[in-house]
Scaffold this motif. Structure first.
Motif, PDB file in Angstrom:
ATOM      1  N   MET A   1       2.395   8.655  -3.455  1.00 32.08           N
ATOM      2  CA  MET A   1       1.375   8.092  -2.570  1.00 32.08           C
ATOM      3  C   MET A   1       2.043   7.660  -1.268  1.00 32.08           C
ATOM      4  SD  MET A   1      -0.803   5.853  -5.339  1.00 32.08           S
ATOM      5  CE  MET A   1      -2.021   5.335  -4.136  1.00 32.08           C
ATOM      6  N   LYS A   2       2.142   8.614  -0.327  1.00 32.03           N
ATOM      7  CA  LYS A   2       2.839   8.313   0.918  1.00 32.03           C
ATOM      8  C   LYS A   2       2.137   7.209   1.697  1.00 32.03           C
ATOM      9  CE  LYS A   2       4.684  11.678   3.185  1.00 32.03           C
ATOM     10  NZ  LYS A   2       4.905  12.875   4.034  1.00 32.03           N
ATOM     11  N   ALA A   3       0.800   7.231   1.759  1.00 31.83           N
ATOM     12  CA  ALA A   3       0.068   6.200   2.499  1.00 31.83           C
ATOM     13  C   ALA A   3       0.330   4.816   1.913  1.00 31.83           C
ATOM     14  CB  ALA A   3      -1.432   6.513   2.483  1.00 31.83           C
ATOM     15  N   PHE A   4       0.410   4.731   0.588  1.00 32.91           N
ATOM     16  CA  PHE A   4       0.696   3.460  -0.067  1.00 32.91           C
ATOM     17  C   PHE A   4       2.075   2.955   0.345  1.00 32.91           C
ATOM     18  CE2 PHE A   4       2.671   1.245  -3.678  1.00 32.91           C
ATOM     19  CZ  PHE A   4       1.792   0.179  -3.812  1.00 32.91           C
ATOM     20  N   ALA A   5       3.071   3.830   0.308  1.00 31.54           N
ATOM     21  CA  ALA A   5       4.430   3.443   0.678  1.00 31.54           C
ATOM     22  C   ALA A   5       4.497   2.995   2.130  1.00 31.54           C
ATOM     23  CB  ALA A   5       5.393   4.608   0.435  1.00 31.54           C
ATOM     24  N   ASP A   6       3.731   3.654   3.004  1.00 27.53           N
ATOM     25  CA  ASP A   6       3.702   3.265   4.414  1.00 27.53           C
ATOM     26  C   ASP A   6       3.158   1.851   4.573  1.00 27.53           C
ATOM     27  OD1 ASP A   6       4.593   5.800   4.832  1.00 27.53           O
ATOM     28  OD2 ASP A   6       2.794   6.527   5.854  1.00 27.53           O
ATOM     29  N   LEU A   7       2.097   1.535   3.833  1.00 26.97           N
ATOM     30  CA  LEU A   7       1.505   0.202   3.918  1.00 26.97           C
ATOM     31  C   LEU A   7       2.461  -0.861   3.378  1.00 26.97           C
ATOM     32  CD1 LEU A   7      -2.224   0.783   2.864  1.00 26.97           C
ATOM     33  CD2 LEU A   7      -1.293   0.522   5.168  1.00 26.97           C
ATOM     34  N   VAL A   8       3.156  -0.527   2.293  1.00 32.96           N
ATOM     35  CA  VAL A   8       4.114  -1.473   1.720  1.00 32.96           C
ATOM     36  C   VAL A   8       5.202  -1.809   2.738  1.00 32.96           C
ATOM     37  CG1 VAL A   8       5.917  -1.780  -0.021  1.00 32.96           C
ATOM     38  CG2 VAL A   8       3.691  -0.840  -0.675  1.00 32.96           C
ATOM     39  N   LEU A   9       5.729  -0.794   3.402  1.00 31.83           N
ATOM     40  CA  LEU A   9       6.765  -1.025   4.409  1.00 31.83           C
ATOM     41  C   LEU A   9       6.216  -1.876   5.549  1.00 31.83           C
ATOM     42  CD1 LEU A   9       9.567  -0.463   5.647  1.00 31.83           C
ATOM     43  CD2 LEU A   9       8.516   1.503   6.802  1.00 31.83           C
ATOM     44  N   PHE A  10       5.034  -1.554   6.019  1.00 27.84           N
ATOM     45  CA  PHE A  10       4.438  -2.308   7.125  1.00 27.84           C
ATOM     46  C   PHE A  10       4.290  -3.784   6.777  1.00 27.84           C
ATOM     47  CE2 PHE A  10       0.286  -3.905   8.768  1.00 27.84           C
ATOM     48  CZ  PHE A  10       0.715  -4.190  10.055  1.00 27.84           C
ATOM     49  N   VAL A  11       3.753  -4.075   5.586  1.00 25.57           N
ATOM     50  CA  VAL A  11       3.548  -5.469   5.168  1.00 25.57           C
ATOM     51  C   VAL A  11       4.886  -6.175   4.993  1.00 25.57           C
ATOM     52  CG1 VAL A  11       2.662  -6.957   3.343  1.00 25.57           C
ATOM     53  CG2 VAL A  11       1.286  -5.039   4.164  1.00 25.57           C
ATOM     54  N   ARG A  12       5.857  -5.510   4.385  1.00 19.22           N
ATOM     55  CA  ARG A  12       7.173  -6.114   4.188  1.00 19.22           C
ATOM     56  C   ARG A  12       7.821  -6.437   5.542  1.00 19.22           C
ATOM     57  NH1 ARG A  12      10.146  -5.800  -0.657  1.00 19.22           N
ATOM     58  NH2 ARG A  12       8.684  -5.784  -2.401  1.00 19.22           N
ATOM     59  N   ALA A  13       7.722  -5.521   6.499  1.00 18.81           N
ATOM     60  CA  ALA A  13       8.308  -5.745   7.825  1.00 18.81           C
ATOM     61  C   ALA A  13       7.609  -6.892   8.544  1.00 18.81           C
ATOM     62  CB  ALA A  13       8.226  -4.468   8.655  1.00 18.81           C
ATOM     63  N   ALA A  14       6.293  -6.975   8.406  1.00 12.14           N
ATOM     64  CA  ALA A  14       5.542  -8.067   9.041  1.00 12.14           C
ATOM     65  C   ALA A  14       5.939  -9.407   8.449  1.00 12.14           C
ATOM     66  CB  ALA A  14       4.040  -7.826   8.881  1.00 12.14           C
ATOM     67  N   ASP A  15       6.089  -9.480   7.128  1.00  6.67           N
ATOM     68  CA  ASP A  15       6.456 -10.735   6.471  1.00  6.67           C
ATOM     69  C   ASP A  15       7.873 -11.163   6.824  1.00  6.67           C
ATOM     70  OD1 ASP A  15       3.984 -10.907   5.301  1.00  6.67           O
ATOM     71  OD2 ASP A  15       4.624 -10.101   3.361  1.00  6.67           O
ATOM     72  N   ALA A  16       8.782 -10.193   6.883  1.00  7.47           N
ATOM     73  CA  ALA A  16      10.193 -10.515   7.128  1.00  7.47           C
ATOM     74  C   ALA A  16      10.514 -10.666   8.606  1.00  7.47           C
ATOM     75  CB  ALA A  16      11.090  -9.433   6.515  1.00  7.47           C
ATOM     76  N   GLY A  17       9.654 -10.103   9.476  1.00  5.17           N
ATOM     77  CA  GLY A  17       9.955 -10.117  10.904  1.00  5.17           C
ATOM     78  C   GLY A  17      11.138  -9.246  11.248  1.00  5.17           C
ATOM     79  N   SER A  18      11.423  -8.282  10.362  1.00  4.27           N
ATOM     80  CA  SER A  18      12.598  -7.434  10.549  1.00  4.27           C
ATOM     81  C   SER A  18      12.386  -6.112   9.819  1.00  4.27           C
ATOM     82  CB  SER A  18      13.842  -8.135  10.002  1.00  4.27           C
ATOM     83  OG  SER A  18      14.927  -7.232   9.872  1.00  4.27           O
TER      84      SER A  18
END
Length: 302
Positions: A1-18
């Motif tokens: 599920m490429k779209a799922f993985a993309d969303l996971v990365l986006f949310v993780r980056a937003a939370d971490a600020g990095s």
């Protein structure tokens, strides 16, 4: 599920600020993470982050999309758990906001046990006496005293009969004497809270039909409930605290409840969230876990 993985990365980056921190958490290379983010932005025709060599922050478009991304990930997680049945292993991330003193005194130690029983759950705890904006801040659910300020929020009771109590340390009472009547508080050093920029200098107590709405004074004010309790334990004055916040210290003899025939203001404790769709199996299990423990606490001494 490429779209799922993309969303996971986006949310993780937003939370971490990095972006690099998100890449490490997901065990992918920074280059792969950057390519994933660029692909997502291209698909959305929007810039989600403002990037520099040292920082990463959401654009206004990114802030709006983040709410939808979180909801999509929750929905997918709930669907997977539904397919696995009621006995599925709890997993996923949860961002929980809670009052400072309540969190430090009771909830954080309890959560150690909850996380040990559910090792696939990740928790982000926010301890603050400022009411979390569950619509705008990255918060899934919040523990809060009293009715929520927004009637559209969902409030699930955890301890409906909780109330505030007057309390002070034995050392303070040895030095200043125990007040026999709430009216004596006007002559005592009262430890007050600062809530939403306002000093809580009116304390209400009732005994049957008798209501005392008292204006109190003191040399210490804080916007942190834990600080107020520490002052009370150190013998600096009288506090008006939620019973749940001070129950352990009262039972241990470190604090004493005053004017016991008077009842303090109600302080019902709720688990608050913005939408019933966010009541995932994880949130519901956590609610039951906390409710059982709060209800097991004995009521204030009469």
């Amino acid at each position: 599920m490429k779209a799922f993985a993309d969303l996971v990365l986006f949310v993780r980056a937003a939370d971490a600020g990095s972006l690099s921190a998100a890449a490490r958490a997901l065990d992918i290379s920074p280059a792969a993470a950057s390519a994933t983010l660029k692909r997502l932005e291209a698909e959305l025709h929007a810039q989600l982050f403002v990037r520099s060599t040292r920082s990463l922050r959401l654009t206004s478009e990114g802030e709006r999309f983040l709410q939808h991304a979180r909801e999509a990930l929750r929905a997918i997680d709930e669907g997977e758990q539904a397919l696995r049945g009621d006995q599925a292993v709890l997993r996923g991330s949860l961002q929980l906001s809670m009052p400072s003193d309540l969190g430090r005194s009771l909830v954080l130690p309890w959560l150690d046990g909850f996380l040990a029983a559910h090792p696939q759950v990740q928790l982000r705890a926010n301890l603050s006496d400022h009411f979390a904006d569950v619509y705008r801040q990255p918060v899934d659910v919040a523990l809060r005293y009293g009715p929520p300020p927004d009637s559209s929020l969902i409030a699930l009771p955890l301890r409906a009969d909780n109330r505030r109590v007057l309390c002070a340390s034995p050392d303070y009472l040895r030095r200043h004497g125990e007040p026999a009547d709430p009216q004596e508080l006007a002559e005592r050093n009262c430890l007050r809270m600062l809530i939403r920029g306002e000093t809580q200098d009116r304390w209400r107590l009732t005994r049957g039909d008798d209501v005392r709405d008292l204006r109190v004074r003191g040399d210490r004010v804080s916007d942190d409930g834990h600080a107020v309790k520490r002052w009370a334990l150190a013998g600096h004055g009288i506090a008006f605290k939620s019973w749940l916040d001070v129950s352990q210290e009262v039972l241990a003899g470190q604090l004493r409840v005053l004017c016991r025939d008077w009842r303090g203001e109600p302080a019902p404790l709720n688990l608050v969230c913005p939408d019933r769709r966010l009541l995932s199996p994880l949130v519901q299990r956590l609610r039951e876990f906390l409710r059982e423990r709060f209800e097991a606490i004995a009521p204030p001494p009469e």
